[in-house]
Structure formats: C-alpha cells, structure tokens
Design a protein around this motif. Structure first.
Motif, PDB file in Angstrom:
ATOM      1  N   PHE A 187      46.079  43.028  51.274  1.00  0.00           N
ATOM      2  CA  PHE A 187      45.578  42.072  50.303  1.00  0.00           C
ATOM      3  C   PHE A 187      45.701  40.663  50.870  1.00  0.00           C
ATOM      4  CE2 PHE A 187      45.684  39.192  46.726  1.00  0.00           C
ATOM      5  CZ  PHE A 187      44.664  39.671  45.932  1.00  0.00           C
ATOM      6  N   THR A 188      44.612  39.920  50.843  1.00  0.00           N
ATOM      7  CA  THR A 188      44.605  38.559  51.382  1.00  0.00           C
ATOM      8  C   THR A 188      44.124  37.591  50.316  1.00  0.00           C
ATOM      9  OG1 THR A 188      42.355  38.847  52.247  1.00  0.00           O
ATOM     10  CG2 THR A 188      44.183  39.343  53.745  1.00  0.00           C
ATOM     11  N   THR A 189      44.546  36.346  50.453  1.00  0.00           N
ATOM     12  CA  THR A 189      44.172  35.295  49.510  1.00  0.00           C
ATOM     13  C   THR A 189      43.515  34.160  50.272  1.00  0.00           C
ATOM     14  OG1 THR A 189      46.102  35.867  48.181  1.00  0.00           O
ATOM     15  CG2 THR A 189      45.024  33.791  47.678  1.00  0.00           C
ATOM     16  N   ALA A 248      41.123  42.810  48.511  1.00  0.00           N
ATOM     17  CA  ALA A 248      41.701  44.009  49.124  1.00  0.00           C
ATOM     18  C   ALA A 248      40.568  44.974  49.410  1.00  0.00           C
ATOM     19  CB  ALA A 248      42.734  44.650  48.211  1.00  0.00           C
ATOM     20  N   LEU A 249      40.637  45.661  50.543  1.00  0.00           N
ATOM     21  CA  LEU A 249      39.648  46.651  50.929  1.00  0.00           C
ATOM     22  C   LEU A 249      40.355  47.991  51.114  1.00  0.00           C
ATOM     23  CD1 LEU A 249      37.731  44.523  53.592  1.00  0.00           C
ATOM     24  CD2 LEU A 249      37.048  44.927  51.221  1.00  0.00           C
ATOM     25  N   GLY A 250      39.592  49.054  51.096  1.00  0.00           N
ATOM     26  CA  GLY A 250      40.203  50.357  51.302  1.00  0.00           C
ATOM     27  C   GLY A 250      40.166  51.169  50.018  1.00  0.00           C
ATOM     28  N   GLN A 251      41.189  52.020  49.807  1.00  0.00           N
ATOM     29  CA  GLN A 251      41.235  52.857  48.604  1.00  0.00           C
ATOM     30  C   GLN A 251      41.142  51.999  47.344  1.00  0.00           C
ATOM     31  OE1 GLN A 251      45.021  54.836  49.397  1.00  0.00           O
ATOM     32  NE2 GLN A 251      43.950  56.785  49.619  1.00  0.00           N
ATOM     33  N   ILE A 252      41.898  50.917  47.324  1.00  0.00           N
ATOM     34  CA  ILE A 252      41.777  49.946  46.236  1.00  0.00           C
ATOM     35  C   ILE A 252      40.983  48.768  46.767  1.00  0.00           C
ATOM     36  CG2 ILE A 252      43.040  48.335  44.773  1.00  0.00           C
ATOM     37  CD1 ILE A 252      45.159  50.458  44.434  1.00  0.00           C
ATOM     38  N   ASP A 253      39.829  48.572  46.171  1.00  0.00           N
ATOM     39  CA  ASP A 253      38.851  47.592  46.642  1.00  0.00           C
ATOM     40  C   ASP A 253      38.597  46.621  45.496  1.00  0.00           C
ATOM     41  OD1 ASP A 253      36.750  46.247  47.803  1.00  0.00           O
ATOM     42  OD2 ASP A 253      35.556  48.032  48.251  1.00  0.00           O
ATOM     43  N   VAL A 254      39.126  45.408  45.611  1.00  0.00           N
ATOM     44  CA  VAL A 254      39.014  44.437  44.518  1.00  0.00           C
ATOM     45  C   VAL A 254      38.656  43.064  45.055  1.00  0.00           C
ATOM     46  CG1 VAL A 254      40.576  45.591  42.895  1.00  0.00           C
ATOM     47  CG2 VAL A 254      41.509  43.997  44.594  1.00  0.00           C
ATOM     48  N   ARG A 255      37.956  42.295  44.222  1.00  0.00           N
ATOM     49  CA  ARG A 255      37.717  40.872  44.449  1.00  0.00           C
ATOM     50  C   ARG A 255      38.352  40.156  43.252  1.00  0.00           C
ATOM     51  NH1 ARG A 255      36.308  43.931  47.651  1.00  0.00           N
ATOM     52  NH2 ARG A 255      34.347  44.143  48.791  1.00  0.00           N
ATOM     53  N   VAL A 256      39.321  39.304  43.504  1.00  0.00           N
ATOM     54  CA  VAL A 256      40.128  38.709  42.446  1.00  0.00           C
ATOM     55  C   VAL A 256      39.846  37.212  42.346  1.00  0.00           C
ATOM     56  CG1 VAL A 256      42.466  38.393  41.571  1.00  0.00           C
ATOM     57  CG2 VAL A 256      41.912  40.437  42.889  1.00  0.00           C
ATOM     58  N   PHE A 257      39.707  36.705  41.123  1.00  0.00           N
ATOM     59  CA  PHE A 257      39.445  35.287  40.872  1.00  0.00           C
ATOM     60  C   PHE A 257      40.632  34.726  40.089  1.00  0.00           C
ATOM     61  CE2 PHE A 257      35.519  37.826  40.719  1.00  0.00           C
ATOM     62  CZ  PHE A 257      34.977  37.421  41.938  1.00  0.00           C
TER      63      PHE A 257
END
Length: 373
Positions: free
Chosen positions: A96-98, A107-116
C-alpha cells in the motif's frame, strides 16, 4: 433530597435515537446497521456510537499508516459499498502506497483499492456479536458519518499481529465525532450548456481511460450527461428502469440487463474487473464470476474470495461505453442510480499496454444485440 440531573438537547436526542434503534433491533433482529440508519434517517456512525464504548474503540486518524501496516496481518475481508452495491474481497493488502500529498492511496494485488483520504474522518475498531460468534472489524467513515470501508478480521488473519497493529492506532483520548449534513449528489449538467461536438472531439482524442475525468472537468459536464451527448457509437443506453424508459425507448424488462450480463459471464468464465466505490474509495475485483444467485431485487455473486450484492431496483440505467486509448478501444458496462451517480463499472480484465480481451468484447456485443437489436 433527590437532585435533578440536567441533560442537553443533544444528549436527549441521542438517547432517544439509541432507544429507537434498540426497539428496531427487537422488531427486526436481522436488520443491518446501514438499513437501520436509513429507516431512522440518521448516519450509520450515529448508530455505531449508540453501542457501548468498549465495543467501538476510536482510532487515531492516521489512516495512510494504518492501511500500510495491514499487510503484516495477512488475510482480511474488505467491504466497500454505496447505496446500490456491496463489494467484498478476501485477500491480503500488498504494497500500500500513499501519494506525496497524503491525499490518495493505492494497493494492487488481491486487495485492489484506490483511496481518497480527504474524505476519511473517523475510524473505529468494532466488536460485534453475530450468529457465528464475536466479529471484529475496522470501520472508516466520512464527515457525514457514512461508511467508506470496513476491514474484517477472518479465521486466517494473524490474530497476534492484528491485535498489536490495531493497538498502536487506538486513540487514548478520542474526540466525539461531529456529524456533518449528508453529502448532496452532484447536480446534473443541462445538455444545452454543453458543446457536444467539442466533447465528442475530446472523447475521440482520449489516449488513457484515466484521463476521462479530466475530459469531463474540462467541459464542465457530469459523467451521465456526457454519455447521453456523445452518441451511440461511444455510449449506448442498454437498459433503463420504468421511469426512465418512458422518456427513452426501451422494451427490456427491468431486471433483464444485469441478469443477462452476469449469467453470461458466469457461463463463459470471461475474466472481468468489477469496480464499486463511494466518494472515499474505489474497490476492484479482477477474475471470473461463477456462482450467480438472484434473490428478489438483489443480484448476488457468491464466489470464494469475492462477493457482490447489487440491488438492481436501485440501478436505474445501464450503459455500454467505449473509450479510445493507446491500447485500442476499451469497453465498459456502467450502472447509474436515480440521482445519476455511478454505482458499478465492469471492464474486461486487462493490464496497461494490453489490448482489450476479445472474449469480453464479444460478450458485450452479444448483450447489446439481445437488448437493443
């Protein structure tokens, strides 16, 4: 002598709310907290605060650091939703990167999210008694008390690392949340105020699907109005609810579009990307859809590692959308609610630099023929 205890109007209102929710739970023991909040016309966070303090421990608002630390705990289940769709993925956070500004996370992979993160205001460690026993989660809310994401501990989570990690983020001196008024949906743009020809030219010159929002901003147009203006070649209405159908000709029954799409995908095993989000997060699943279970208005995907629950009665329009990119045309299916807000998007599974999956394109062309002739 008996001494009277004074309470403020705010305390009186809160006590009354907690009593109303307790009564509602007695009447409907299976009612979920979000649905209870809708019935009581309050935010989900306000109902969470009715629980005893030891069952909902406030987290320090160091959300980027917390999500970065999640990798160490192993498997979790992450849940994101909006009013129409619930999206659940089981897996592990990885890398997970910010952003340098701290406003966005990825975050990429099994858990794939774009966070705001500019939408994230409050977080809690929550303990709940459910039929299977004690359930533990981390729950995050926006300023209006609407849930953004929930992260659940599973049987495969490393409990020791989870407890130590979460313990580092517990706020020893929490401040009571101040709940803001609910977010109002973005207003629709009047079509007559848009230069449709210029919008189409900009659409044709897209080279990356990620540049689409910039195109909308440049033309001061909302997403759904843009689809209505660019023409059938680029965006075509496949299905509308009865209220919309009176204005836009369609003969398809209301449930036909999602039923056809999801059942065809389950039969073909064509890999897809399913995007569901809210103002604070977009969560993505990539893979095939297998077990499709419709129950009344709900269309459910019940697969190992991925569950989707879509209330099709709340998805008023379904569109086929084609956007140019440097890798060729990219096709999506998009669902919009009654307010014109995007609630779900499906793409064919692909990575940047790769052309669109031919099987996905065939599936969409077959679907379009079935619905539109």
């Amino acid at each position: 002598m008996l001494q009277m205890t004074q309470t403020t109007p705010g305390e009186t209102h809160f006590s009354a709310l907690c009593e109303r929710w307790a009564e509602l739970r007695q009447e409907q023991p299976q009612l979920r907290i979000r649905n209870a909040a809708q019935q009581l016309q309050v935010s989900e966070l306000e109902l969470l605060l009715c629980r005893s303090a030891e069952t909902r421990l406030a987290l320090r608002p160091e959300f980027p650091a917390l999500l970065q630390a999640m990798e160490a705990v192993g498997e979790v289940m992450v849940l994101a939703r909006n009013e129409a769709v619930v999206h659940e993925v089981t897996g592990q956070f990885k890398d997970f990167t910010t952003s340098s500004s701290g406003a966005m996370g990825l975050a990429l992979g099994q858990i794939d999210v774009r966070v705001f993160f500019n939408q994230w205001r409050y977080g809690f460690r929550v303990f709940e008694e459910v039929r299977s026993g004690l359930r533990e989660s981390l729950q995050f809310f926006d300023g209006a008390g609407q849930a953004i994401q929930k992260i659940y501990r599973t049987d495969n989570t490393d409990g020791v690392i989870w407890a130590a990690m979460v313990g580092r983020f517990i706020d020893p001196e929490p401040v009571a949340p101040v709940i803001a008024p609910p977010r109002q949906p973005a207003s629709r743009t009047a079509p007559e105020n848009i230069d449709a020809e210029s919008l189409r030219d900009g659409w044709l010159n897209l080279r990356d699907v990620h540049h689409f929002n910039a195109l909308l901003k440049r033309h001061s147009v909302d997403r759904l109005t843009a689809l209505e203006l660019v023409g059938n070649e680029h965006a075509r209405l496949l299905q509308a609810s009865a209220t919309v159908a009176s204005d836009k000709k369609t003969t398809a029954p209301e449930s036909l579009m999602p039923d056809l799409l999801f059942h065809r995908l389950s039969q073909s095993h064509c890999p897809v990307m399913v995007f569901v989000g809210n103002p604070g997060l977009v969560q993505i699943f990539t893979g095939s859809l297998n077990k499709i279970v419709p129950i009344k208005d709900w269309l459910n995907v019940l697969d190992p590692g991925f569950n989707l629950h879509a209330n099709t009665a709340l998805i008023h329009q379904w569109w086929r959308v084609r956007r140019p990119s440097s890798d060729g045309i990219v096709t999506s299916i998009e669902g919009y609610d009654a307010r014109g807000e995007l609630v779900i998007t499906l793409f064919g599974a692909r990575k940047p630099g790769q052309p669109e999956n031919a099987d996905w394109r065939t599936e969409i062309e077959t679907l379009e023929d079935a619905l539109c002739g």
